[in-house]
Design a protein around this motif. Structure first.
Motif, PDB file in Angstrom:
ATOM      1  N   UNK A  11       0.836  -1.204   0.000  1.00  0.00           N
ATOM      2  CA  UNK A  11       0.000   0.000   0.000  1.00  0.00           C
ATOM      3  C   UNK A  11       0.871   1.255   0.000  1.00  0.00           C
ATOM      4  N   UNK A  12       2.003   1.202   0.680  1.00  0.00           N
ATOM      5  CA  UNK A  12       2.923   2.329   0.657  1.00  0.00           C
ATOM      6  C   UNK A  12       3.486   2.575  -0.732  1.00  0.00           C
ATOM      7  N   UNK A  13       3.808   1.496  -1.442  1.00  0.00           N
ATOM      8  CA  UNK A  13       4.311   1.628  -2.809  1.00  0.00           C
ATOM      9  C   UNK A  13       3.236   2.160  -3.747  1.00  0.00           C
ATOM     10  N   UNK A  14       2.002   1.694  -3.567  1.00  0.00           N
ATOM     11  CA  UNK A  14       0.899   2.193  -4.402  1.00  0.00           C
ATOM     12  C   UNK A  14       0.697   3.689  -4.192  1.00  0.00           C
ATOM     13  N   UNK A  68      11.276   5.855 -12.566  1.00  0.00           N
ATOM     14  CA  UNK A  68      10.373   5.354 -11.519  1.00  0.00           C
ATOM     15  C   UNK A  68      10.460   3.835 -11.449  1.00  0.00           C
ATOM     16  N   UNK A  69      10.361   3.191 -12.587  1.00  0.00           N
ATOM     17  CA  UNK A  69      10.408   1.727 -12.638  1.00  0.00           C
ATOM     18  C   UNK A  69      11.731   1.208 -12.058  1.00  0.00           C
ATOM     19  N   UNK A  70      12.838   1.835 -12.426  1.00  0.00           N
ATOM     20  CA  UNK A  70      14.144   1.411 -11.929  1.00  0.00           C
ATOM     21  C   UNK A  70      14.276   1.551 -10.420  1.00  0.00           C
ATOM     22  N   UNK A  71      13.810   2.661  -9.888  1.00  0.00           N
ATOM     23  CA  UNK A  71      13.881   2.866  -8.437  1.00  0.00           C
ATOM     24  C   UNK A  71      12.991   1.873  -7.690  1.00  0.00           C
ATOM     25  N   UNK A  72      11.815   1.606  -8.224  1.00  0.00           N
ATOM     26  CA  UNK A  72      10.915   0.643  -7.576  1.00  0.00           C
ATOM     27  C   UNK A  72      11.495  -0.770  -7.630  1.00  0.00           C
ATOM     28  N   UNK A  73      12.089  -1.123  -8.758  1.00  0.00           N
ATOM     29  CA  UNK A  73      12.717  -2.448  -8.875  1.00  0.00           C
ATOM     30  C   UNK A  73      13.864  -2.582  -7.876  1.00  0.00           C
ATOM     31  N   UNK A  74      14.675  -1.542  -7.765  1.00  0.00           N
ATOM     32  CA  UNK A  74      15.789  -1.585  -6.826  1.00  0.00           C
ATOM     33  C   UNK A  74      15.282  -1.715  -5.384  1.00  0.00           C
ATOM     34  N   UNK A  75      14.233  -0.994  -5.052  1.00  0.00           N
ATOM     35  CA  UNK A  75      13.627  -1.085  -3.722  1.00  0.00           C
ATOM     36  C   UNK A  75      13.171  -2.520  -3.452  1.00  0.00           C
ATOM     37  N   UNK A  76      12.489  -3.117  -4.425  1.00  0.00           N
ATOM     38  CA  UNK A  76      11.979  -4.474  -4.247  1.00  0.00           C
ATOM     39  C   UNK A  76      13.110  -5.496  -4.150  1.00  0.00           C
ATOM     40  N   UNK A  77      14.173  -5.281  -4.899  1.00  0.00           N
ATOM     41  CA  UNK A  77      15.334  -6.172  -4.823  1.00  0.00           C
ATOM     42  C   UNK A  77      15.956  -6.096  -3.429  1.00  0.00           C
ATOM     43  N   UNK A  78      16.085  -4.886  -2.909  1.00  0.00           N
ATOM     44  CA  UNK A  78      16.652  -4.716  -1.567  1.00  0.00           C
ATOM     45  C   UNK A  78      15.790  -5.399  -0.520  1.00  0.00           C
ATOM     46  N   UNK A  79      14.484  -5.261  -0.637  1.00  0.00           N
ATOM     47  CA  UNK A  79      13.568  -5.915   0.304  1.00  0.00           C
ATOM     48  C   UNK A  79      13.710  -7.428   0.198  1.00  0.00           C
ATOM     49  N   UNK A  80      13.752  -7.933  -1.011  1.00  0.00           N
ATOM     50  CA  UNK A  80      13.881  -9.372  -1.209  1.00  0.00           C
ATOM     51  C   UNK A  80      15.208  -9.891  -0.653  1.00  0.00           C
ATOM     52  N   UNK A  81      16.275  -9.123  -0.837  1.00  0.00           N
ATOM     53  CA  UNK A  81      17.579  -9.521  -0.282  1.00  0.00           C
ATOM     54  C   UNK A  81      17.519  -9.611   1.234  1.00  0.00           C
ATOM     55  N   UNK A  82      16.832  -8.676   1.843  1.00  0.00           N
ATOM     56  CA  UNK A  82      16.689  -8.676   3.299  1.00  0.00           C
ATOM     57  C   UNK A  82      15.964  -9.942   3.759  1.00  0.00           C
ATOM     58  N   UNK A  83      14.842 -10.252   3.115  1.00  0.00           N
ATOM     59  CA  UNK A  83      14.073 -11.443   3.480  1.00  0.00           C
ATOM     60  C   UNK A  83      14.894 -12.709   3.207  1.00  0.00           C
ATOM     61  N   UNK A  84      15.607 -12.730   2.094  1.00  0.00           N
ATOM     62  CA  UNK A  84      16.457 -13.884   1.787  1.00  0.00           C
ATOM     63  C   UNK A  84      17.550 -14.053   2.841  1.00  0.00           C
ATOM     64  N   UNK A  85      18.096 -12.944   3.327  1.00  0.00           N
ATOM     65  CA  UNK A  85      19.123 -13.021   4.367  1.00  0.00           C
ATOM     66  C   UNK A  85      18.539 -13.620   5.641  1.00  0.00           C
ATOM     67  N   UNK A  86      17.308 -13.268   5.960  1.00  0.00           N
ATOM     68  CA  UNK A  86      16.633 -13.872   7.116  1.00  0.00           C
ATOM     69  C   UNK A  86      16.563 -15.387   6.934  1.00  0.00           C
ATOM     70  N   UNK A  87      16.145 -15.788   5.754  1.00  0.00           N
ATOM     71  CA  UNK A  87      16.022 -17.218   5.451  1.00  0.00           C
ATOM     72  C   UNK A  87      17.374 -17.910   5.587  1.00  0.00           C
ATOM     73  N   UNK A  88      18.404 -17.311   5.010  1.00  0.00           N
ATOM     74  CA  UNK A  88      19.739 -17.905   5.072  1.00  0.00           C
ATOM     75  C   UNK A  88      20.240 -18.010   6.511  1.00  0.00           C
TER      76      UNK A  88
END
Length: 141
Positions: A11-14, A68-88
């Motif tokens: 919702x924040x991204x929207x 806009x698309x590039x910044x949003x993709x980078x944001x999502x990649x960073x979030x995914x990396x964080x969650x993946x680090x939790x998993x690891x």
């Protein structure tokens, strides 16, 4: 809990995209359409000249949308990396043959870590909006 946090990020991204659209992109698109319409007014211009003119009119909008698309993709990649680090991190702490109690404990740790990722990234949204706005504003002229 993770779904709630994920929903908060979504919702924040929207809202961010809506703010950028209303503040910058719509005005840029209006100018693009008016400019493109003028390109088509001349009956003496060749097809290539009209296409080239329309492309020039579209360039600022396309650049802004790509930003806009590039910044949003980078944001999502960073979030995914964080969650993946939790998993690891959780995987690293688990034994080779975890019992149900260890799996439950690991699941709780993962959920807590992932929730922190979502919270941390929600707090980054105002700065992301400012960064996108500055970049897009530079393309308005």
């Amino acid at each position: 809990m993770q779904e709630e946090k994920k929903s908060l990020v979504e919702s924040g991204l929207k809202k961010l995209v809506s703010d950028v659209d209303k503040s910058f992109l719509r005005k840029m698109e209006e100018k693009m359409y008016l400019c493109s319409a003028k390109c088509c007014e001349s009956r003496d211009s060749s097809y290539e000249e009209v296409r080239s003119c329309v492309d020039r009119c579209s360039a600022p909008v396309m650049n802004a949308q790509n930003t806009v698309r590039g910044e949003l993709e980078y944001f999502q990649i960073r979030l995914q990396r964080c969650v993946n680090q939790c998993h690891d991190d959780i995987q690293h702490k688990m034994s080779a043959t975890p019992d149900a109690e260890e799996v439950e404990r690991a699941t709780k740790l993962f959920d807590s870590c992932a929730a922190k990722c979502f919270d941390d990234h929600v707090s980054l949204l105002p700065g992301l909006l400012q960064k996108i706005s500055q970049k897009v504003q530079g393309k308005v002229t």
